[in-house]
Design a protein around this motif. Structure first.
Motif, PDB file in Angstrom:
ATOM      1  N   LEU A  35       0.824  -1.210   0.000  1.00 19.42           N
ATOM      2  CA  LEU A  35       0.000   0.000   0.000  1.00 19.42           C
ATOM      3  C   LEU A  35       0.860   1.263   0.000  1.00 19.42           C
ATOM      4  CD1 LEU A  35      -2.819  -0.980   2.521  1.00 19.42           C
ATOM      5  CD2 LEU A  35      -3.108  -0.518   0.085  1.00 19.42           C
ATOM      6  N   VAL A  36       1.943   1.254   0.780  1.00 14.72           N
ATOM      7  CA  VAL A  36       2.829   2.421   0.823  1.00 14.72           C
ATOM      8  C   VAL A  36       3.441   2.673  -0.552  1.00 14.72           C
ATOM      9  CG1 VAL A  36       4.993   3.314   1.752  1.00 14.72           C
ATOM     10  CG2 VAL A  36       3.326   2.245   3.296  1.00 14.72           C
ATOM     11  N   SER A  37       3.920   1.620  -1.201  1.00 15.07           N
ATOM     12  CA  SER A  37       4.556   1.769  -2.521  1.00 15.07           C
ATOM     13  C   SER A  37       3.574   2.315  -3.548  1.00 15.07           C
ATOM     14  CB  SER A  37       5.113   0.419  -3.002  1.00 15.07           C
ATOM     15  OG  SER A  37       6.127  -0.031  -2.138  1.00 15.07           O
ATOM     16  N   VAL A  38       2.384   1.730  -3.594  1.00 11.11           N
ATOM     17  CA  VAL A  38       1.399   2.174  -4.576  1.00 11.11           C
ATOM     18  C   VAL A  38       0.940   3.599  -4.282  1.00 11.11           C
ATOM     19  CG1 VAL A  38      -0.916   1.759  -5.493  1.00 11.11           C
ATOM     20  CG2 VAL A  38       0.632  -0.155  -5.103  1.00 11.11           C
ATOM     21  N   ALA A  39       0.666   3.904  -3.004  1.00 10.69           N
ATOM     22  CA  ALA A  39       0.213   5.246  -2.644  1.00 10.69           C
ATOM     23  C   ALA A  39       1.285   6.289  -2.946  1.00 10.69           C
ATOM     24  CB  ALA A  39      -0.166   5.288  -1.162  1.00 10.69           C
ATOM     25  N   TRP A  40       2.559   5.951  -2.668  1.00  9.77           N
ATOM     26  CA  TRP A  40       3.636   6.900  -2.942  1.00  9.77           C
ATOM     27  C   TRP A  40       3.779   7.154  -4.436  1.00  9.77           C
ATOM     28  CZ3 TRP A  40       5.896  10.500  -0.356  1.00  9.77           C
ATOM     29  CH2 TRP A  40       7.094  11.056  -0.805  1.00  9.77           C
ATOM     30  N   ARG A  41       3.635   6.090  -5.249  1.00  7.77           N
ATOM     31  CA  ARG A  41       3.690   6.276  -6.709  1.00  7.77           C
ATOM     32  C   ARG A  41       2.545   7.157  -7.186  1.00  7.77           C
ATOM     33  NH1 ARG A  41       5.102   0.705  -6.900  1.00  7.77           N
ATOM     34  NH2 ARG A  41       2.962   0.170  -7.508  1.00  7.77           N
ATOM     35  N   ARG A  42       1.350   6.927  -6.623  1.00  5.53           N
ATOM     36  CA  ARG A  42       0.207   7.761  -7.018  1.00  5.53           C
ATOM     37  C   ARG A  42       0.437   9.219  -6.621  1.00  5.53           C
ATOM     38  NH1 ARG A  42      -4.296   4.620  -8.553  1.00  5.53           N
ATOM     39  NH2 ARG A  42      -3.358   2.753  -9.458  1.00  5.53           N
ATOM     40  N   PHE A  43       1.022   9.412  -5.457  1.00  5.27           N
ATOM     41  CA  PHE A  43       1.322  10.789  -5.030  1.00  5.27           C
ATOM     42  C   PHE A  43       2.329  11.438  -5.967  1.00  5.27           C
ATOM     43  CE2 PHE A  43       4.488  13.380  -2.722  1.00  5.27           C
ATOM     44  CZ  PHE A  43       3.721  14.516  -2.512  1.00  5.27           C
ATOM     45  N   LEU A  44       3.380  10.702  -6.326  1.00 10.43           N
ATOM     46  CA  LEU A  44       4.388  11.267  -7.223  1.00 10.43           C
ATOM     47  C   LEU A  44       3.807  11.544  -8.604  1.00 10.43           C
ATOM     48  CD1 LEU A  44       7.552   9.145  -6.358  1.00 10.43           C
ATOM     49  CD2 LEU A  44       6.931  11.416  -5.537  1.00 10.43           C
ATOM     50  N   ASP A  45       2.952  10.669  -9.093  1.00 11.84           N
ATOM     51  CA  ASP A  45       2.316  10.903 -10.391  1.00 11.84           C
ATOM     52  C   ASP A  45       1.494  12.182 -10.359  1.00 11.84           C
ATOM     53  OD1 ASP A  45       3.409   8.604 -11.394  1.00 11.84           O
ATOM     54  OD2 ASP A  45       1.597   7.388 -11.128  1.00 11.84           O
ATOM     55  N   ALA A  46       0.747  12.373  -9.265  1.00 13.11           N
ATOM     56  CA  ALA A  46      -0.068  13.574  -9.145  1.00 13.11           C
ATOM     57  C   ALA A  46       0.804  14.815  -9.031  1.00 13.11           C
ATOM     58  CB  ALA A  46      -0.991  13.469  -7.929  1.00 13.11           C
ATOM     59  N   THR A  47       1.946  14.670  -8.353  1.00 11.99           N
ATOM     60  CA  THR A  47       2.863  15.801  -8.202  1.00 11.99           C
ATOM     61  C   THR A  47       3.438  16.215  -9.548  1.00 11.99           C
ATOM     62  OG1 THR A  47       3.446  15.084  -5.965  1.00 11.99           O
ATOM     63  CG2 THR A  47       4.963  16.590  -7.052  1.00 11.99           C
ATOM     64  N   ARG A  48       3.828  15.238 -10.351  1.00 13.26           N
ATOM     65  CA  ARG A  48       4.381  15.534 -11.681  1.00 13.26           C
ATOM     66  C   ARG A  48       3.341  16.183 -12.580  1.00 13.26           C
ATOM     67  NH1 ARG A  48       6.437  10.041 -11.040  1.00 13.26           N
ATOM     68  NH2 ARG A  48       8.666  10.092 -10.546  1.00 13.26           N
ATOM     69  N   ALA A  49       2.074  15.702 -12.455  1.00 13.81           N
ATOM     70  CA  ALA A  49       1.044  16.163 -13.379  1.00 13.81           C
ATOM     71  C   ALA A  49       0.505  17.548 -13.044  1.00 13.81           C
ATOM     72  CB  ALA A  49      -0.107  15.168 -13.394  1.00 13.81           C
ATOM     73  N   ASP A  50       0.682  17.981 -11.856  1.00 16.80           N
ATOM     74  CA  ASP A  50       0.089  19.233 -11.409  1.00 16.80           C
ATOM     75  C   ASP A  50       1.136  20.345 -11.412  1.00 16.80           C
ATOM     76  OD1 ASP A  50      -1.289  21.267 -10.252  1.00 16.80           O
ATOM     77  OD2 ASP A  50      -2.061  20.090  -8.577  1.00 16.80           O
ATOM     78  N   ALA A  51       1.004  21.251 -12.365  1.00 19.97           N
ATOM     79  CA  ALA A  51       1.998  22.321 -12.488  1.00 19.97           C
ATOM     80  C   ALA A  51       2.029  23.203 -11.252  1.00 19.97           C
ATOM     81  CB  ALA A  51       1.674  23.170 -13.714  1.00 19.97           C
ATOM     82  N   ALA A  52       0.897  23.328 -10.555  1.00 19.45           N
ATOM     83  CA  ALA A  52       0.856  24.190  -9.379  1.00 19.45           C
ATOM     84  C   ALA A  52       1.639  23.619  -8.217  1.00 19.45           C
ATOM     85  CB  ALA A  52      -0.592  24.401  -8.950  1.00 19.45           C
ATOM     86  N   ARG A  53       2.062  22.344  -8.340  1.00 20.35           N
ATOM     87  CA  ARG A  53       2.810  21.714  -7.255  1.00 20.35           C
ATOM     88  C   ARG A  53       4.273  21.494  -7.620  1.00 20.35           C
ATOM     89  NH1 ARG A  53      -1.597  17.081  -5.457  1.00 20.35           N
ATOM     90  NH2 ARG A  53      -3.273  18.513  -4.959  1.00 20.35           N
ATOM     91  N   ARG A  54       4.775  22.201  -8.577  1.00 17.43           N
ATOM     92  CA  ARG A  54       6.162  21.973  -9.006  1.00 17.43           C
ATOM     93  C   ARG A  54       7.182  22.310  -7.926  1.00 17.43           C
ATOM     94  NH1 ARG A  54       6.495  20.335 -14.014  1.00 17.43           N
ATOM     95  NH2 ARG A  54       4.810  20.776 -15.477  1.00 17.43           N
ATOM     96  N   ARG A  55       6.727  23.065  -6.915  1.00 17.23           N
ATOM     97  CA  ARG A  55       7.647  23.363  -5.814  1.00 17.23           C
ATOM     98  C   ARG A  55       8.027  22.102  -5.050  1.00 17.23           C
ATOM     99  NH1 ARG A  55       2.596  24.747  -4.438  1.00 17.23           N
ATOM    100  NH2 ARG A  55       1.712  24.070  -2.432  1.00 17.23           N
ATOM    101  N   ARG A  56       7.292  21.026  -5.294  1.00 16.09           N
ATOM    102  CA  ARG A  56       7.606  19.767  -4.614  1.00 16.09           C
ATOM    103  C   ARG A  56       8.320  18.774  -5.528  1.00 16.09           C
ATOM    104  NH1 ARG A  56       1.880  18.263  -2.224  1.00 16.09           N
ATOM    105  NH2 ARG A  56       1.096  20.002  -3.416  1.00 16.09           N
ATOM    106  N   GLU A  57       8.906  19.263  -6.632  1.00 19.73           N
ATOM    107  CA  GLU A  57       9.567  18.361  -7.576  1.00 19.73           C
ATOM    108  C   GLU A  57      10.748  17.632  -6.948  1.00 19.73           C
ATOM    109  OE1 GLU A  57       9.145  17.197 -10.616  1.00 19.73           O
ATOM    110  OE2 GLU A  57       7.196  18.155 -10.758  1.00 19.73           O
ATOM    111  N   ASP A  58      11.321  18.234  -5.903  1.00 23.97           N
ATOM    112  CA  ASP A  58      12.454  17.557  -5.280  1.00 23.97           C
ATOM    113  C   ASP A  58      12.044  16.230  -4.653  1.00 23.97           C
ATOM    114  OD1 ASP A  58      10.900  19.089  -3.501  1.00 23.97           O
ATOM    115  OD2 ASP A  58      12.468  18.975  -1.986  1.00 23.97           O
ATOM    116  N   LEU A  59      10.760  16.092  -4.317  1.00 25.89           N
ATOM    117  CA  LEU A  59      10.295  14.826  -3.763  1.00 25.89           C
ATOM    118  C   LEU A  59      10.379  13.705  -4.786  1.00 25.89           C
ATOM    119  CD1 LEU A  59       7.104  16.044  -1.832  1.00 25.89           C
ATOM    120  CD2 LEU A  59       9.300  15.361  -0.851  1.00 25.89           C
ATOM    121  N   VAL A  60      10.229  14.054  -6.080  1.00 27.09           N
ATOM    122  CA  VAL A  60      10.266  13.047  -7.128  1.00 27.09           C
ATOM    123  C   VAL A  60      11.641  12.404  -7.218  1.00 27.09           C
ATOM    124  CG1 VAL A  60       9.987  12.672  -9.615  1.00 27.09           C
ATOM    125  CG2 VAL A  60       8.467  14.249  -8.412  1.00 27.09           C
TER     126      VAL A  60
END
Length: 381
Positions: free
Chosen positions: A54-79
């Motif tokens: 669950l952690v692996s899948v949820a983290w991947r989903r979070f990273l996918d959403a982070t990449r897709a959302d331009a308004a969240r680019r300040r968190r690109e370092d998490l990727v």
């Protein structure tokens, strides 16, 4: 794969994502996506480490959403800092999630809904059904709550009293739909008790168990309310009563009395009485005195007036009631009961009918209406 397993893992998975740097709202969305995926995949291919999966899948989903959302680019370092695969640390973040969901900036209804979603693992549809509101309405309520707490630091100390109040609100909502909120509140309070050793947490759990033990006898087959004195005590859940009393005794022994322990003590005295006539009303009045000292609540004093009426007679109960504001909820119903005990049937019937008009729900209104009709019938004989 069971629903219970997924719900038990939800708080810790959410806590791990938040600790890695995801804000609460985005982490909660990712965890929900992972739960949906688990329901789809696990029956045919169960994982060896459900929590890690669950952690692996949820983290991947979070990273996918982070990449897709331009308004969240300040968190690109998490990727670029995705942790390497491996065992998930055995850290229990449930307690922090409780504090976050019971944040003082949230309204009580929003705090309850967010707790059921984030800690309880319920879906928006299930929560909406339990509250008898449209799913879209509940989705908006939860979204607003998540936005409110998204900027709150995860390591801030929380207010345990607020958490307990939220759980008590969940318990008092009762049940509807396919989710029993009373049972869910007990499950969540057990979870909290496993995370923190505090007499008031134990007191709240004891109170819930003692009240829940009488649940099967509170209504008749036709749905009408059955007063405590008329309930079939042989159908009370003795195991829940025994557990509640044991928890209460251990909490009281620590000599740090709180309002939930005092309420549980009153419930325990009711549960301990073989019959309604054998109830120790004198001791119940003493516990109401303690509870009034702790809370200074007019509702507590209203309930105390009933207990005084049982311990010292209806005239004493009416005297205690006279000191209270007659606009209090159920004040008129209590007055009706005490006047009936005092033999003034005409006045009691009139007050029961008046109380029925003020009743907060249909079941209580019907019960009070029947009480008025019963006394009017007696008077005509």
């Amino acid at each position: 794969m069971t629903e219970a397993l997924l719900r038990s893992l939800t708080p810790s998975v959410l806590g791990i994502l938040v600790r890695r740097g995801a804000d609460f709202a985005a982490a909660e969305d990712a965890v929900q996506d992972a739960l949906v995926e688990a329901i789809r995949v696990w029956p045919a291919d169960p994982p060896r480490d459900p929590k890690g999966w669950l952690v692996s899948v949820a983290w991947r989903r979070f990273l996918d959403a982070t990449r897709a959302d331009a308004a969240r680019r300040r968190r690109e370092d998490l990727v670029d800092e995705e942790p390497a695969p491996g065992p998930v640390p055995a850290v229990d973040d449930t307690l922090q999630l409780y504090f976050l969901c019971a944040h003082p900036s949230l309204t009580p209804s929003s705090a309850v809904a967010l707790t059921l979603r984030a800690v309880g693992g319920l879906t928006t549809r299930q929560i909406a059904q339990a509250y008898l509101v449209p799913e879209a309405t509940m989705a908006q309520r939860i979204s607003r709550a998540k936005r409110t707490v998204s900027g709150v630091r995860f390591d801030q100390p929380g207010d345990l009293a607020t958490v307990l109040r939220v759980l008590y609100l969940v318990f008092n909502e009762g049940y509807s739909g396919d989710i029993d909120l009373a049972a869910e509140a007990i499950r969540l309070t057990r979870q909290l008790a496993a995370s923190i050793d505090h007499p008031e947490v134990a007191g709240l759990l004891a109170l819930m168990l003692l009240h829940h033990a009488r649940r099967a006898t509170r209504t008749a087959p036709d749905g009408s309310l059955v007063p405590l004195a008329e309930q079939d005590r042989g159908r009370w859940d003795t195991e829940s009563i025994a557990e509640g009393v044991e928890l209460l005794q251990a909490a009281l022994a620590r000599d740090r009395l709180g309002e939930f322990q005092a309420q549980a003590a009153i419930a325990a005295l009711h549960a301990d009485a073989p019959t309604a006539e054998e109830t120790d009303w004198v001791q119940i009045v003493e516990w109401y005195d303690e509870l009034a000292r702790l809370t200074d609540s007019p509702v507590v004093r209203l309930n105390r007036a009933v207990a005084v009426g049982e311990a010292d007679g209806p005239r004493a109960g009416l005297a205690a009631l006279a000191a209270l504001d007659d606009s209090l909820p159920r004040h008129t119903a209590v007055a009706a009961y005490l006047h009936e005990r005092d033999g003034d049937l005409a006045r009691a019937a009139r007050l029961y009918a008046e109380a029925a008009q003020k009743a907060p729900n249909l079941a209580e209104r019907d019960h009070l209406t029947r009480q008025a009709a019963r006394l009017n019938t007696r008077r005509r004989r």
